[in-house]
Design a protein around this motif. Sequence first.
Motif, mmCIF file in Angstrom:
data_model
loop_
_atom_site.group_PDB
_atom_site.id
_atom_site.type_symbol
_atom_site.label_atom_id
_atom_site.label_comp_id
_atom_site.label_asym_id
_atom_site.label_seq_id
_atom_site.Cartn_x
_atom_site.Cartn_y
_atom_site.Cartn_z
ATOM 1 N N PHE A 408 0.845 -1.183 0.201
ATOM 2 C CA PHE A 408 -0.151 0.039 0.074
ATOM 3 C C PHE A 408 0.992 1.374 -0.104
ATOM 4 C CE2 PHE A 408 -2.778 -3.299 1.647
ATOM 5 C CZ PHE A 408 -3.828 -3.053 0.874
ATOM 6 N N SER A 410 0.917 5.732 -0.984
ATOM 7 C CA SER A 410 0.319 6.845 -1.476
ATOM 8 C C SER A 410 1.164 7.488 -2.628
ATOM 9 C CB SER A 410 -0.158 7.738 -0.351
ATOM 10 O OG SER A 410 -0.999 7.515 0.188
ATOM 11 N N ARG A 413 6.343 5.610 -2.940
ATOM 12 C CA ARG A 413 7.665 5.403 -2.297
ATOM 13 C C ARG A 413 7.676 3.889 -1.751
ATOM 14 N NH1 ARG A 413 9.781 10.044 1.219
ATOM 15 N NH2 ARG A 413 7.958 10.853 0.146
ATOM 16 N N ILE A 432 -3.164 4.489 -2.636
ATOM 17 C CA ILE A 432 -4.323 4.928 -1.888
ATOM 18 C C ILE A 432 -4.413 6.468 -2.260
ATOM 19 C CG2 ILE A 432 -5.194 5.537 0.495
ATOM 20 C CD1 ILE A 432 -5.214 2.405 -0.559
ATOM 21 N N GLU A 474 -9.060 -2.871 6.942
ATOM 22 C CA GLU A 474 -8.126 -2.998 5.996
ATOM 23 C C GLU A 474 -8.365 -4.121 4.739
ATOM 24 O OE1 GLU A 474 -4.668 -4.833 8.192
ATOM 25 O OE2 GLU A 474 -4.805 -3.423 9.538
HETATM 26 N N1 LIG Z 1 -4.924 -2.627 4.159
HETATM 27 C C1 LIG Z 1 -5.046 -1.336 3.798
HETATM 28 N N2 LIG Z 1 -6.218 -1.041 3.012
HETATM 29 C C2 LIG Z 1 -6.128 0.367 2.663
HETATM 30 N N3 LIG Z 1 -5.435 1.078 2.824
HETATM 31 C C3 LIG Z 1 -4.222 0.991 3.348
HETATM 32 C C4 LIG Z 1 -3.865 -0.402 3.809
HETATM 33 N N4 LIG Z 1 -2.808 -0.276 4.667
HETATM 34 C C5 LIG Z 1 -2.158 1.066 4.607
HETATM 35 N N5 LIG Z 1 -3.347 1.827 3.794
HETATM 36 C C6 LIG Z 1 -2.957 3.140 3.548
HETATM 37 O O1 LIG Z 1 -2.193 3.173 2.462
HETATM 38 C C7 LIG Z 1 -1.409 4.340 2.427
HETATM 39 C C8 LIG Z 1 0.081 4.215 2.233
HETATM 40 O O2 LIG Z 1 0.888 5.336 2.269
HETATM 41 P P1 LIG Z 1 2.202 5.470 3.135
HETATM 42 O O3 LIG Z 1 2.281 6.848 3.494
HETATM 43 O O4 LIG Z 1 2.134 4.476 4.135
HETATM 44 O O5 LIG Z 1 3.044 4.981 1.876
HETATM 45 P P2 LIG Z 1 4.046 6.085 0.818
HETATM 46 O O6 LIG Z 1 3.018 6.834 0.350
HETATM 47 O O7 LIG Z 1 4.636 4.926 -0.014
HETATM 48 O O8 LIG Z 1 5.181 6.403 1.690
HETATM 49 P P3 LIG Z 1 5.658 8.065 2.023
HETATM 50 O O9 LIG Z 1 4.424 8.894 2.788
HETATM 51 O O10 LIG Z 1 6.623 8.084 2.878
HETATM 52 O O11 LIG Z 1 5.711 8.758 0.812
HETATM 53 C C9 LIG Z 1 -1.503 5.094 3.828
HETATM 54 O O12 LIG Z 1 -2.562 5.997 3.742
HETATM 55 C C10 LIG Z 1 -2.230 4.071 4.683
HETATM 56 O O13 LIG Z 1 -3.307 4.276 5.617
#
Ligand SMILES: Nc1ncnc2c1ncn2[C@@H]1O[C@H](COP(=O)(O)OP(=O)(O)OP(=O)(O)O)[C@@H](O)[C@H]1O
Length: 520
Positions: A408, A410, A413, A432, A474
């Motif tokens: 998962f 956003s 990264r 997301i 989730e």
């Molecule tokens: N099982 C799930 N179902 C739906 N959404 C999820 C689930 N697990 C995590 N998420 C959501 O997915 C999103 C992932 O974004 P996260 O900030 O963790 O990663 P990123 O965008 O790769 O990293 P960064 O913010 O460091 O750039 C978060 O908003 C989290 O709440």
Amino acid sequence: MQGGQMIVEENTKLSSSYIQSLTKIVGTLGPNSRSMEVIEACLKAGMSVARFDFSWLDGDYHQETLENLRMAMKNTKKLCAIMLDTTGPEMQVCNKTGNPIDFKADSHVTVTSDLSKELSAEVLPVDYAELAKMVRKGDTVYLGQHLFTGHETASVWLEVMETKGQDVICLVRNSATLAGSMFTVYVSNVPINLPTLTEHDKQVISKWGSRNNVDFISLSYACHGEDVKELREFLKKQNLSETQIYAKVETVEGLKHFDEILREADGIIFGRGNLGIDLPPEKVFLFQKYAVSKCNLMGKPVVITRVVDSMTGNLRPTRAEATDVANAVLDGADGIMLGAETLRGLYPVESITIVGKICAEAENVYNHSLHFKRIIRCVEEPMSYAESVASSAVRSAVKVKAALIVVFTSSGRAARLIAKYRPSVPVVAIVIPRLRANSLKWTLSGAAQVRQLLGVRGVYPILGSPDAATSGGEEPGLRLAIEHGRSVGLLKSNDRIVVFQKIGDSAVVKIVEVQGQLLV
Ligand SMILES: Nc1ncnc2c1ncn2[C@@H]1O[C@H](COP(=O)(O)OP(=O)(O)OP(=O)(O)O)[C@@H](O)[C@H]1O
Ligand SMILES: CC(=O)C(=O)O
Ligand SMILES: [K+]
Ligand SMILES: [Mg+2]
């Protein structure tokens, strides 16, 4: 047998089943690949990034192609990212009549910046006023049909004899016929005194780039980290701050500043078209391996260009080309870029298919565990929690023989962190969306991040629902990944999945077994 970059069984299989490669394929769209039908076939064959090369023709032409691409995506339900490739400080010769020009070895030709002169095999008017000041006796000038393949018959090598005013008198080194409306001129190892991001490029980005919200800019002739920074600033002003920059390293000057360019860029294109001219042939592989390995260590995508030139006119690549594609994958490349092969070649779809098949075969024997060890050894400690857990997810996927990894993310990264450790199984990235505001309105992020992940080896991105994490817990997010995995044939009952996600401030890995019903 285990040897360096690959692991091979004693009896290597002769049969190959067609699975889409983890390595991404970038296709340049042009005259032979701009109808909706051909683009649909390119998407089905595995193209996931479409490159629009602004060295060639204008925004209206590319817009028509892009509209066809959009329709093709709808029809095939396959996503494709959009890459705008800048012209940069490139010299060109315009062939208004379009008649082919025959050059004869050992004859003389005058290359001139006097654009009132007519183009012939004796006179080549070039659109750069400083040319005669820039070159010296003995320099090599290369003239090629646009997106030159380096074939003897489609490009000429000229040796500078002397300069006179705005004229450069050259000796023609090989016989060749150049066809088409435009030829590219390149002086080997002589930096041209123009900025990397030209005024023309800025106009194209602010009009075409903004209108189409492009996912990537390929910054041609990137020479310094500063070039990337300057483009980044410019993109911000154009409201394109989400657009990623792939710096095209294609000159010796760029190679000299590779580390600073890589620091600033989101990805690298190793442009062997130009580098193949700048570098002595025996050095090309060396710098390719250096560049790819540096990108791998940084976890930034790297794309190799100019792989199956001969497929511009033939249905099969040469033996050397086929082996070269496999070696790029074994080196650790994320993507392969097709230029002339898809733009003006006779077999755009077949070129993508063959490159995809070669990549998939090389991935089968890729020494994933060696890659993992190499990368993890070089990360400074203490590691970030996210990276430590992401690498554990890749390890777990090997140990439990998972069919895929779900992540998962956003910003994208987290998916890139997983890809950095090169799992042997596909990574389904559920992006997301995030709500964000600019001075005018609220919008949801996500669509660009999904498309940008189409440039990362092994990642298969899909757009999640913004309330997936909050509404039904989730499960909905994971179910989406499983349904997707099943629909594309990556998952079956009893398969295991490794999930990487961040919950609040903590990063977690969990292992899930797929049954008729989802079991956690
Ligand atoms: N099982 C799930 N179902 C739906 N959404 C999820 C689930 N697990 C995590 N998420 C959501 O997915 C999103 C992932 O974004 P996260 O900030 O963790 O990663 P990123 O965008 O790769 O990293 P960064 O913010 O460091 O750039 C978060 O908003 C989290 O709440
Ligand atoms: C693609 C490109 O610009 C090169 O290979 O030089
Ligand atoms: K270009
Ligand atoms: Mg180039």
